[in-house]
Design a protein around this motif. Structure first.
Motif, mmCIF file in Angstrom:
data_model
loop_
_atom_site.group_PDB
_atom_site.id
_atom_site.type_symbol
_atom_site.label_atom_id
_atom_site.label_comp_id
_atom_site.label_asym_id
_atom_site.label_seq_id
_atom_site.Cartn_x
_atom_site.Cartn_y
_atom_site.Cartn_z
ATOM 1 N N GLU A 134 0.837 -1.198 0.000
ATOM 2 C CA GLU A 134 0.000 0.000 0.000
ATOM 3 C C GLU A 134 0.872 1.248 0.000
ATOM 4 N N LYS A 135 1.954 1.219 0.775
ATOM 5 C CA LYS A 135 2.883 2.346 0.770
ATOM 6 C C LYS A 135 3.510 2.521 -0.617
ATOM 7 N N GLN A 136 3.818 1.412 -1.274
ATOM 8 C CA GLN A 136 4.395 1.491 -2.612
ATOM 9 C C GLN A 136 3.417 2.149 -3.586
ATOM 10 N N LYS A 137 2.142 1.815 -3.488
ATOM 11 C CA LYS A 137 1.132 2.446 -4.345
ATOM 12 C C LYS A 137 1.092 3.955 -4.108
ATOM 13 N N LEU A 138 1.235 4.356 -2.851
ATOM 14 C CA LEU A 138 1.225 5.788 -2.535
ATOM 15 C C LEU A 138 2.472 6.473 -3.087
ATOM 16 N N LEU A 139 3.619 5.793 -3.027
ATOM 17 C CA LEU A 139 4.843 6.366 -3.593
ATOM 18 C C LEU A 139 4.684 6.610 -5.087
ATOM 19 N N GLU A 140 3.970 5.718 -5.764
ATOM 20 C CA GLU A 140 3.848 5.804 -7.217
ATOM 21 C C GLU A 140 2.831 6.842 -7.671
ATOM 22 N N LEU A 141 2.062 7.423 -6.745
ATOM 23 C CA LEU A 141 1.164 8.524 -7.110
ATOM 24 C C LEU A 141 2.006 9.741 -7.474
ATOM 25 N N HIS A 142 1.748 10.331 -8.631
ATOM 26 C CA HIS A 142 2.594 11.425 -9.112
ATOM 27 C C HIS A 142 2.240 12.773 -8.486
ATOM 28 N N ASP A 143 1.066 12.891 -7.894
ATOM 29 C CA ASP A 143 0.610 14.160 -7.327
ATOM 30 C C ASP A 143 0.582 14.044 -5.813
ATOM 31 N N VAL A 144 1.370 14.863 -5.130
ATOM 32 C CA VAL A 144 1.449 14.776 -3.672
ATOM 33 C C VAL A 144 0.131 15.170 -3.016
ATOM 34 N N VAL A 145 -0.671 15.996 -3.669
ATOM 35 C CA VAL A 145 -1.979 16.359 -3.110
ATOM 36 C C VAL A 145 -2.869 15.119 -3.040
ATOM 37 N N THR A 146 -2.855 14.323 -4.100
ATOM 38 C CA THR A 146 -3.620 13.076 -4.088
ATOM 39 C C THR A 146 -3.086 12.135 -3.012
ATOM 40 N N ARG A 147 -1.759 12.070 -2.880
ATOM 41 C CA ARG A 147 -1.145 11.231 -1.847
ATOM 42 C C ARG A 147 -1.573 11.709 -0.454
ATOM 43 N N ALA A 148 -1.606 13.023 -0.271
ATOM 44 C CA ALA A 148 -2.024 13.572 1.016
ATOM 45 C C ALA A 148 -3.486 13.252 1.306
ATOM 46 N N GLU A 149 -4.329 13.298 0.283
ATOM 47 C CA GLU A 149 -5.742 12.950 0.460
ATOM 48 C C GLU A 149 -5.889 11.499 0.910
ATOM 49 N N GLU A 150 -5.083 10.612 0.316
ATOM 50 C CA GLU A 150 -5.155 9.191 0.661
ATOM 51 C C GLU A 150 -4.750 8.968 2.115
ATOM 52 N N ILE A 151 -3.642 9.544 2.517
ATOM 53 C CA ILE A 151 -3.176 9.306 3.887
ATOM 54 C C ILE A 151 -4.040 10.072 4.885
ATOM 55 N N GLY A 152 -4.609 11.211 4.473
ATOM 56 C CA GLY A 152 -5.531 11.933 5.343
ATOM 57 C C GLY A 152 -6.799 11.134 5.602
ATOM 58 N N SER A 153 -7.315 10.472 4.570
ATOM 59 C CA SER A 153 -8.497 9.619 4.742
ATOM 60 C C SER A 153 -8.191 8.464 5.692
ATOM 61 N N GLU A 154 -6.992 7.902 5.570
ATOM 62 C CA GLU A 154 -6.584 6.824 6.479
ATOM 63 C C GLU A 154 -6.503 7.332 7.915
ATOM 64 N N LEU A 155 -5.937 8.508 8.102
ATOM 65 C CA LEU A 155 -5.847 9.087 9.448
ATOM 66 C C LEU A 155 -7.233 9.359 10.016
ATOM 67 N N SER A 156 -8.126 9.907 9.197
ATOM 68 C CA SER A 156 -9.496 10.198 9.650
ATOM 69 C C SER A 156 -10.184 8.925 10.130
ATOM 70 N N SER A 157 -10.032 7.846 9.385
ATOM 71 C CA SER A 157 -10.637 6.571 9.765
ATOM 72 C C SER A 157 -10.076 6.072 11.088
ATOM 73 N N ARG A 158 -8.770 6.206 11.265
ATOM 74 C CA ARG A 158 -8.148 5.756 12.514
ATOM 75 C C ARG A 158 -8.595 6.609 13.694
ATOM 76 N N ILE A 159 -8.731 7.903 13.475
ATOM 77 C CA ILE A 159 -9.172 8.801 14.550
ATOM 78 C C ILE A 159 -10.580 8.445 14.996
ATOM 79 N N GLU A 160 -11.457 8.161 14.029
ATOM 80 C CA GLU A 160 -12.829 7.775 14.373
ATOM 81 C C GLU A 160 -12.851 6.497 15.202
ATOM 82 N N SER A 161 -12.029 5.533 14.829
ATOM 83 C CA SER A 161 -11.965 4.278 15.588
ATOM 84 C C SER A 161 -11.430 4.521 16.992
ATOM 85 N N LEU A 162 -10.389 5.321 17.097
ATOM 86 C CA LEU A 162 -9.805 5.616 18.413
ATOM 87 C C LEU A 162 -10.770 6.406 19.287
#
Length: 220
Positions: free
Chosen positions: A177-205
């Motif tokens: 999954e990290k490799q897929k994120l590395l291969e994203l050419h736009d850092v804004v899209t990469r930030a959106e992906e990891i931000g969504s992951e963080l949001s999900s984790r925050i809700e669970s916590l």
């Protein structure tokens, strides 16, 4: 850097089985295999640069040969190097830029490839700033739920690229999954992906927080 064609250059490769390295992050490594000791020695005598790539699944069967690697990796520069008495090295590598492997040209004594650099795609300053503020806010929320976690002042000072990439490297995500994120050419899209992951984790916590306090004798 040995340029051999338009935009292409030769780069020693350091394949790893469980680490995806990102630009604008730093990585400590202990280098113990003879072939990679030689690589570190060689690059320290030239420009201190080599590429870190992720091994593809199934690498275990031929680790000491040349098992397949993913096409995209990150070029790093050795910032610190300590040579140990038995020939091993402790090094700290700074991630500089992503690259794509065009072709491997040598596997002895270590793997060397023709590569081409793939810098992050330019984006509008306002969009990058808004994304950075959103991601920084999520990071601070997430840290509040981690036990004994101290503040991380760098969250408020680094740019979007460094923040998104550091989060991806630090979070417990599957390496592919990290490799897929590395291969994203736009850092804004990469930030959106990891931000969504963080949001999900925050809700669970947030959901689990009351139950954790109920089991903690320091909370009455």
């Amino acid at each position: 850097m040995n340029v051999i064609a338009e935009g292409e250059f030769l780069l020693p490769l350091f394949p790893l089985p469980n680490i995806v390295f990102f630009p604008q992050t730093r990585l400590p490594l202990h280098v113990f295999e003879p072939r990679y000791r030689q690589m570190v020695k060689d690059v320290l005598e030239t420009d201190s640069r080599f590429g870190i790539v992720l091994l593809r699944p199934g690498w275990e069967a031929e680790y000491f040969g040349a098992p397949p690697v993913f096409t995209y990796g990150t070029l790093g520069t050795i910032e610190q190097a300590v040579a140990l008495e038995d020939g091993r090295y402790n090094i700290v590598v700074r991630g500089d830029v992503r690259f794509r492997i065009v072709d491997e040209v040598s596997r002895v004594p270590y793997r060397t490839a023709r590569v081409i650099a793939h810098p992050e795609v330019e984006r509008e300053a306002e969009q990058a700033y808004a994304q950075r503020e959103w991601l920084a806010g999520l990071s601070r929320q997430y840290l509040q739920y981690l036990p004994d976690q101290t503040s991380v002042p760098e969250i408020d000072t680094v740019n979007l690229d460094a923040l998104a990439n550091a989060l991806i490297m630090s979070l417990n995500l599957d390496v592919e999954e990290k490799q897929k994120l590395l291969e994203l050419h736009d850092v804004v899209t990469r930030a959106e992906e990891i931000g969504s992951e963080l949001s999900s984790r925050i809700e669970s916590l947030r959901f689990l927080a009351p139950y954790r306090r109920m089991g903690d004798p320091t909370h009455n």
